[in-house]
Design a protein around this motif. Structure first.
Motif, PDB file in Angstrom:
ATOM      1  N   ALA A   1       0.850  -1.184   0.000  1.00 41.37           N
ATOM      2  CA  ALA A   1       0.000   0.000   0.000  1.00 41.37           C
ATOM      3  C   ALA A   1       0.887   1.234   0.000  1.00 41.37           C
ATOM      4  O   ALA A   1       1.670   1.438   0.928  1.00 41.37           O
ATOM      5  CB  ALA A   1      -0.913  -0.002   1.218  1.00 41.37           C
ATOM      6  N   TYR A   2       0.785   2.021  -1.051  1.00 38.97           N
ATOM      7  CA  TYR A   2       1.524   3.274  -1.173  1.00 38.97           C
ATOM      8  C   TYR A   2       0.625   4.367  -0.622  1.00 38.97           C
ATOM      9  O   TYR A   2      -0.398   4.707  -1.210  1.00 38.97           O
ATOM     10  CB  TYR A   2       1.881   3.543  -2.635  1.00 38.97           C
ATOM     11  CG  TYR A   2       2.810   2.498  -3.205  1.00 38.97           C
ATOM     12  CD1 TYR A   2       4.188   2.636  -3.094  1.00 38.97           C
ATOM     13  CD2 TYR A   2       2.314   1.370  -3.841  1.00 38.97           C
ATOM     14  CE1 TYR A   2       5.051   1.674  -3.606  1.00 38.97           C
ATOM     15  CE2 TYR A   2       3.165   0.403  -4.363  1.00 38.97           C
ATOM     16  CZ  TYR A   2       4.530   0.567  -4.238  1.00 38.97           C
ATOM     17  OH  TYR A   2       5.374  -0.386  -4.746  1.00 38.97           O
ATOM     18  N   LEU A   3       1.012   4.902   0.539  1.00 38.78           N
ATOM     19  CA  LEU A   3       0.136   5.785   1.299  1.00 38.78           C
ATOM     20  C   LEU A   3       0.754   7.153   1.535  1.00 38.78           C
ATOM     21  O   LEU A   3       1.966   7.287   1.658  1.00 38.78           O
ATOM     22  CB  LEU A   3      -0.180   5.142   2.651  1.00 38.78           C
ATOM     23  CG  LEU A   3      -0.744   3.721   2.595  1.00 38.78           C
ATOM     24  CD1 LEU A   3      -0.731   3.094   3.980  1.00 38.78           C
ATOM     25  CD2 LEU A   3      -2.139   3.726   2.007  1.00 38.78           C
TER      26      LEU A   3
ATOM     27  N   ASP B   1      -4.695   5.280  -7.401  1.00 42.98           N
ATOM     28  CA  ASP B   1      -5.511   6.392  -6.913  1.00 42.98           C
ATOM     29  C   ASP B   1      -6.892   5.895  -6.491  1.00 42.98           C
ATOM     30  O   ASP B   1      -7.910   6.305  -7.045  1.00 42.98           O
ATOM     31  CB  ASP B   1      -5.605   7.473  -7.987  1.00 42.98           C
ATOM     32  CG  ASP B   1      -6.213   8.763  -7.465  1.00 42.98           C
ATOM     33  OD1 ASP B   1      -6.256   8.956  -6.235  1.00 42.98           O
ATOM     34  OD2 ASP B   1      -6.665   9.573  -8.287  1.00 42.98           O
ATOM     35  N   VAL B   2      -6.912   4.997  -5.505  1.00 48.40           N
ATOM     36  CA  VAL B   2      -8.153   4.342  -5.090  1.00 48.40           C
ATOM     37  C   VAL B   2      -8.572   4.746  -3.679  1.00 48.40           C
ATOM     38  O   VAL B   2      -7.761   5.195  -2.882  1.00 48.40           O
ATOM     39  CB  VAL B   2      -8.025   2.799  -5.142  1.00 48.40           C
ATOM     40  CG1 VAL B   2      -7.920   2.306  -6.556  1.00 48.40           C
ATOM     41  CG2 VAL B   2      -6.854   2.308  -4.305  1.00 48.40           C
ATOM     42  N   GLY B   3      -9.837   4.531  -3.402  1.00 47.37           N
ATOM     43  CA  GLY B   3     -10.375   4.704  -2.070  1.00 47.37           C
ATOM     44  C   GLY B   3     -10.743   3.358  -1.491  1.00 47.37           C
ATOM     45  O   GLY B   3     -10.625   2.314  -2.146  1.00 47.37           O
ATOM     46  N   SER B   4     -11.250   3.380  -0.284  1.00 48.09           N
ATOM     47  CA  SER B   4     -11.568   2.135   0.416  1.00 48.09           C
ATOM     48  C   SER B   4     -12.624   1.306  -0.309  1.00 48.09           C
ATOM     49  O   SER B   4     -12.504   0.086  -0.403  1.00 48.09           O
ATOM     50  CB  SER B   4     -12.031   2.441   1.844  1.00 48.09           C
ATOM     51  OG  SER B   4     -13.151   3.316   1.823  1.00 48.09           O
ATOM     52  N   ASP B   5     -13.663   1.965  -0.821  1.00 53.76           N
ATOM     53  CA  ASP B   5     -14.726   1.226  -1.518  1.00 53.76           C
ATOM     54  C   ASP B   5     -14.199   0.493  -2.740  1.00 53.76           C
ATOM     55  O   ASP B   5     -14.594  -0.642  -3.012  1.00 53.76           O
ATOM     56  CB  ASP B   5     -15.863   2.161  -1.946  1.00 53.76           C
ATOM     57  CG  ASP B   5     -16.648   2.707  -0.757  1.00 53.76           C
ATOM     58  OD1 ASP B   5     -16.539   2.148   0.349  1.00 53.76           O
ATOM     59  OD2 ASP B   5     -17.360   3.718  -0.948  1.00 53.76           O
ATOM     60  N   GLU B   6     -13.312   1.137  -3.475  1.00 56.00           N
ATOM     61  CA  GLU B   6     -12.754   0.513  -4.682  1.00 56.00           C
ATOM     62  C   GLU B   6     -11.883  -0.684  -4.339  1.00 56.00           C
ATOM     63  O   GLU B   6     -11.949  -1.720  -5.012  1.00 56.00           O
ATOM     64  CB  GLU B   6     -11.942   1.540  -5.483  1.00 56.00           C
ATOM     65  CG  GLU B   6     -12.801   2.650  -6.052  1.00 56.00           C
ATOM     66  CD  GLU B   6     -11.984   3.855  -6.447  1.00 56.00           C
ATOM     67  OE1 GLU B   6     -12.048   4.231  -7.625  1.00 56.00           O
ATOM     68  OE2 GLU B   6     -11.286   4.422  -5.578  1.00 56.00           O
TER      69      GLU B   6
ATOM     70  N   SER C   1      -2.200   9.312  -4.768  1.00 56.15           N
ATOM     71  CA  SER C   1      -2.281   8.180  -3.857  1.00 56.15           C
ATOM     72  C   SER C   1      -3.627   8.225  -3.139  1.00 56.15           C
ATOM     73  O   SER C   1      -4.300   9.247  -3.183  1.00 56.15           O
ATOM     74  CB  SER C   1      -1.133   8.235  -2.851  1.00 56.15           C
ATOM     75  OG  SER C   1      -1.309   9.326  -1.963  1.00 56.15           O
ATOM     76  N   PRO C   2      -3.998   7.134  -2.487  1.00 53.79           N
ATOM     77  CA  PRO C   2      -3.257   5.901  -2.314  1.00 53.79           C
ATOM     78  C   PRO C   2      -3.330   4.988  -3.537  1.00 53.79           C
ATOM     79  O   PRO C   2      -4.264   5.058  -4.326  1.00 53.79           O
ATOM     80  CB  PRO C   2      -3.930   5.236  -1.122  1.00 53.79           C
ATOM     81  CG  PRO C   2      -5.292   5.817  -1.045  1.00 53.79           C
ATOM     82  CD  PRO C   2      -5.213   7.177  -1.665  1.00 53.79           C
ATOM     83  N   CYS C   3      -2.307   4.173  -3.642  1.00 52.93           N
ATOM     84  CA  CYS C   3      -2.251   3.112  -4.641  1.00 52.93           C
ATOM     85  C   CYS C   3      -1.992   1.818  -3.884  1.00 52.93           C
ATOM     86  O   CYS C   3      -1.251   1.809  -2.905  1.00 52.93           O
ATOM     87  CB  CYS C   3      -1.127   3.347  -5.642  1.00 52.93           C
ATOM     88  SG  CYS C   3      -1.383   4.753  -6.747  1.00 52.93           S
TER      89      CYS C   3
ATOM     90  N   TRP D   1      -7.910   9.693   2.035  1.00 51.07           N
ATOM     91  CA  TRP D   1      -8.326   8.359   1.580  1.00 51.07           C
ATOM     92  C   TRP D   1      -7.427   7.245   2.100  1.00 51.07           C
ATOM     93  O   TRP D   1      -7.835   6.093   2.138  1.00 51.07           O
ATOM     94  CB  TRP D   1      -8.387   8.314   0.046  1.00 51.07           C
ATOM     95  CG  TRP D   1      -9.503   9.152  -0.470  1.00 51.07           C
ATOM     96  CD1 TRP D   1     -10.822   8.794  -0.567  1.00 51.07           C
ATOM     97  CD2 TRP D   1      -9.411  10.487  -0.927  1.00 51.07           C
ATOM     98  NE1 TRP D   1     -11.551   9.849  -1.059  1.00 51.07           N
ATOM     99  CE2 TRP D   1     -10.709  10.907  -1.294  1.00 51.07           C
ATOM    100  CE3 TRP D   1      -8.364  11.397  -1.063  1.00 51.07           C
ATOM    101  CZ2 TRP D   1     -10.985  12.174  -1.779  1.00 51.07           C
ATOM    102  CZ3 TRP D   1      -8.631  12.663  -1.546  1.00 51.07           C
ATOM    103  CH2 TRP D   1      -9.926  13.037  -1.898  1.00 51.07           C
ATOM    104  N   SER D   2      -6.195   7.562   2.501  1.00 50.31           N
ATOM    105  CA  SER D   2      -5.263   6.530   2.976  1.00 50.31           C
ATOM    106  C   SER D   2      -5.783   5.763   4.191  1.00 50.31           C
ATOM    107  O   SER D   2      -5.717   4.531   4.209  1.00 50.31           O
ATOM    108  CB  SER D   2      -3.886   7.135   3.263  1.00 50.31           C
ATOM    109  OG  SER D   2      -3.224   7.442   2.053  1.00 50.31           O
ATOM    110  N   PRO D   3      -6.318   6.420   5.230  1.00 47.15           N
ATOM    111  CA  PRO D   3      -6.823   5.659   6.379  1.00 47.15           C
ATOM    112  C   PRO D   3      -7.942   4.681   6.012  1.00 47.15           C
ATOM    113  O   PRO D   3      -8.028   3.592   6.582  1.00 47.15           O
ATOM    114  CB  PRO D   3      -7.334   6.733   7.342  1.00 47.15           C
ATOM    115  CG  PRO D   3      -6.582   7.963   6.967  1.00 47.15           C
ATOM    116  CD  PRO D   3      -6.382   7.871   5.477  1.00 47.15           C
ATOM    117  N   GLY D   4      -8.774   5.041   5.052  1.00 45.93           N
ATOM    118  CA  GLY D   4      -9.844   4.148   4.625  1.00 45.93           C
ATOM    119  C   GLY D   4      -9.318   2.898   3.949  1.00 45.93           C
ATOM    120  O   GLY D   4      -9.825   1.794   4.161  1.00 45.93           O
ATOM    121  N   VAL D   5      -8.289   3.067   3.128  1.00 49.67           N
ATOM    122  CA  VAL D   5      -7.669   1.923   2.458  1.00 49.67           C
ATOM    123  C   VAL D   5      -7.050   0.991   3.498  1.00 49.67           C
ATOM    124  O   VAL D   5      -7.242  -0.227   3.451  1.00 49.67           O
ATOM    125  CB  VAL D   5      -6.624   2.401   1.425  1.00 49.67           C
ATOM    126  CG1 VAL D   5      -5.763   1.245   0.950  1.00 49.67           C
ATOM    127  CG2 VAL D   5      -7.312   3.085   0.252  1.00 49.67           C
TER     128      VAL D   5
END
Length: 84
Positions: free
Chosen positions: A5-7, A64-69, A52-54, A13-17
């Motif tokens: 996880a690249y944060l 470039d995603v979020g937790s839902d993705e 990020s995050p990736c 969005w990083s904490p959600g991932v």
């Protein structure tokens, strides 16, 4: 399963991932792209962009995603159960 996880700790969005990965008990390597220039370069090289995050899962880069993705991707591929 190998997960990197690249944060960015300053990104909302990083904490959600991270929460999704931990919800399913997945082991992952967290790379802080704000403190580690090599991690940032690696993320950009693999994802083709600088946002990020990736999350890289077994060689597949989710850019470039979020937790839902991330959660949807994992469920769609049967890597985690929907009941977690």
């Amino acid at each position: 399963m190998k997960i990197t996880a690249y944060l960015n700790p300053y990104c909302p969005w990083s904490p959600g991932v991270v929460a999704v990965l931990e919800k399913y008990g997945l082991s992952y390597e967290a790379m802080d792209i704000t403190r580690d220039p090599l991690a940032y370069e690696q993320m950009v090289s693999k994802s083709g962009q600088s946002s990020s995050p990736c999350v890289e899962i077994d060689g597949v880069m989710l850019a470039d995603v979020g937790s839902d993705e991330v959660q949807s991707w994992l469920i769609e591929r049967g890597l985690v159960a929907t009941s977690a």
